[in-house]
Design an enzyme around this catalytic site. Sequence first.
Site, PDB file in Angstrom:
ATOM      1  N   SER A  97       0.721  -1.167  -0.100  1.00  0.00           N
ATOM      2  CA  SER A  97       0.330  -0.308  -0.410  1.00  0.00           C
ATOM      3  C   SER A  97       1.071   1.116  -0.152  1.00  0.00           C
ATOM      4  O   SER A  97       0.557   2.460   0.521  1.00  0.00           O
ATOM      5  CB  SER A  97      -0.919   0.001   0.970  1.00  0.00           C
ATOM      6  OG  SER A  97      -0.203  -0.942   2.158  1.00  0.00           O
ATOM      7  N   THR A 217       1.458   6.929   0.543  1.00  0.00           N
ATOM      8  CA  THR A 217       0.614   5.820  -0.101  1.00  0.00           C
ATOM      9  C   THR A 217       0.052   5.738  -1.369  1.00  0.00           C
ATOM     10  O   THR A 217       0.869   6.182  -2.275  1.00  0.00           O
ATOM     11  CB  THR A 217      -0.645   5.869   0.644  1.00  0.00           C
ATOM     12  OG1 THR A 217      -1.600   5.424   0.560  1.00  0.00           O
ATOM     13  CG2 THR A 217      -2.110   6.851  -0.236  1.00  0.00           C
ATOM     14  N   ARG A 227      -7.865   8.609  -9.127  1.00  0.00           N
ATOM     15  CA  ARG A 227      -8.536   8.843  -7.789  1.00  0.00           C
ATOM     16  C   ARG A 227      -6.894   9.885  -6.784  1.00  0.00           C
ATOM     17  O   ARG A 227      -6.600   9.095  -7.346  1.00  0.00           O
ATOM     18  CB  ARG A 227      -9.384   7.947  -7.345  1.00  0.00           C
ATOM     19  CG  ARG A 227      -9.725   7.880  -5.958  1.00  0.00           C
ATOM     20  CD  ARG A 227      -8.731   7.319  -4.502  1.00  0.00           C
ATOM     21  NE  ARG A 227      -9.600   7.228  -3.187  1.00  0.00           N
ATOM     22  CZ  ARG A 227      -8.683   7.239  -3.072  1.00  0.00           C
ATOM     23  NH1 ARG A 227      -7.537   7.608  -2.265  1.00  0.00           N
ATOM     24  NH2 ARG A 227      -9.088   7.339  -0.800  1.00  0.00           N
ATOM     25  N   VAL A 228      -7.296  10.653  -6.683  1.00  0.00           N
ATOM     26  CA  VAL A 228      -6.249  10.799  -5.399  1.00  0.00           C
ATOM     27  C   VAL A 228      -7.216  10.912  -4.118  1.00  0.00           C
ATOM     28  O   VAL A 228      -8.335  11.250  -3.672  1.00  0.00           O
ATOM     29  CB  VAL A 228      -6.425  12.847  -5.481  1.00  0.00           C
ATOM     30  CG1 VAL A 228      -5.367  12.971  -4.093  1.00  0.00           C
ATOM     31  CG2 VAL A 228      -5.456  12.537  -6.433  1.00  0.00           C
ATOM     32  N   ASP A 230      -6.939  11.044   1.056  1.00  0.00           N
ATOM     33  CA  ASP A 230      -6.226  12.538   1.459  1.00  0.00           C
ATOM     34  C   ASP A 230      -5.096  12.264   2.229  1.00  0.00           C
ATOM     35  O   ASP A 230      -4.803  13.454   2.521  1.00  0.00           O
ATOM     36  CB  ASP A 230      -7.564  12.047   2.626  1.00  0.00           C
ATOM     37  CG  ASP A 230      -6.611  10.325   3.997  1.00  0.00           C
ATOM     38  OD1 ASP A 230      -6.793   9.421   2.711  1.00  0.00           O
ATOM     39  OD2 ASP A 230      -6.696  10.338   5.025  1.00  0.00           O
ATOM     40  N   GLY A 251      -6.906   5.078   6.129  1.00  0.00           N
ATOM     41  CA  GLY A 251      -8.309   4.474   6.261  1.00  0.00           C
ATOM     42  C   GLY A 251      -8.538   5.369   4.619  1.00  0.00           C
ATOM     43  O   GLY A 251      -7.665   5.683   3.725  1.00  0.00           O
TER      44      GLY A 251
HETATM   45  N1  ASP Z   1      -6.082   7.232   3.154  1.00  0.00           N
HETATM   46  C1  ASP Z   1      -5.453   6.365   2.282  1.00  0.00           C
HETATM   47  C2  ASP Z   1      -6.335   6.496   0.466  1.00  0.00           C
HETATM   48  O1  ASP Z   1      -7.468   6.741   1.057  1.00  0.00           O
HETATM   49  C3  ASP Z   1      -5.333   5.015   2.207  1.00  0.00           C
HETATM   50  C4  ASP Z   1      -5.255   4.080   3.461  1.00  0.00           C
HETATM   51  O2  ASP Z   1      -4.942   4.510   4.655  1.00  0.00           O
HETATM   52  O3  ASP Z   1      -5.607   2.711   3.719  1.00  0.00           O
HETATM   53  O4  ASP Z   1      -5.799   6.947  -0.085  1.00  0.00           O
END
Ligand code: ASP
Length: 340
Positions: A97, A217, A227-228, A230, A251
């Site tokens: 990830s 990430t 897609r972007v 947070d 998340g």
């Molecule tokens: N927050 C990240 C996103 O939405 C994904 C993650 O933290 O797992 O891209």
Amino acid sequence: MSERYFAAKSKDMNTRRKFLRQTLLGSLAVGNAGRLFDQLDINAPNVKNAFPVVISTWGPNIKANAAAWQVLSSGGYALDAIETGIHVPEANPEDTSVGYGGYPDRDGHVTLDACIMNEKGMAGCVTFLEHIMHPISVARKVMENTPHVIMSGDGALQFALDQGFKKENLLTKEAKKAWDLWKIEAKYEPVINVERHDTIGMLAMDMQQRLCGGCSTSGLAFKMHGRVGDSPVIGAGLFVDNEVGAAVCTGLGEMVLRTVGSFLVVEEMRRGKSPQKAVEIAIKRIVKKYPEQSKDAQVAFIALDRKGRHGAYSIHPGFNYVLYQDGENRIIESTSLLDK
Ligand code: ASP
């Protein structure tokens, strides 16, 4: 009571008011707002300073925390600690990830988001960046070498190449295999706590009490192309205010973007809440606003205040984080709002 008493009292109060006003203005004028803030605030005077300190989302980032600690424990700069620490999962092909080895979007592209913020409130971000193993370092270059905050897509790639970064293929065989499998059903749904490692969010405070943060990430696995999330958005995925504290999260990014989550956590600390209370408020806000979506989606925050106190909280159980403080690096299970 005599008139003399009232006259004396009111003179006394006027002098006190004048003194307070002068102290306030004087502190602001010499750029001493941080110290003044400490006196007014938030952190009771009996709270001990506990830094250097570094905290990261997700247990497997214990190695990233250790790398960051090496910088901090030798008296280094918190921003260098953040960059060094985040390099660890970015270069790890087994971390699906973040960076190299990250799962691609639904069209097979590994697209990366990252941001960094320093103790002066300066920030740099890259979004939708391909082919660069260390997006956190590109984000730092955006902060330090451009007048901008965010660079995106091809422009960010071009900038990275101009800055000397190498163009690489980040799609590993394993990640491609996972994508091929996903294509059979091509279901687009968020999965909670995938393998218990996800976005790395890291906050660090060095010996000089400089507070910095970063986030990196590959975003949601098999997301729509373009897609972007947070994570590269200041205020949503990360926020740092050296006078108060910092927060970072992991998340389902859409829920955090809509609630400007990390900014909310820092503002709650500014209003006097402890880091733990502040992260609980942010999670409760998200769940109250999106009760249906919250049933299947995870969001978790970690926070640090300028005394070195921390907090962590998630919607669902399963989130853990790593804290390196007082010479000890440990994985801690977060508490959560819901019990499953
Ligand atoms: N927050 C990240 C996103 O939405 C994904 C993650 O933290 O797992 O891209």
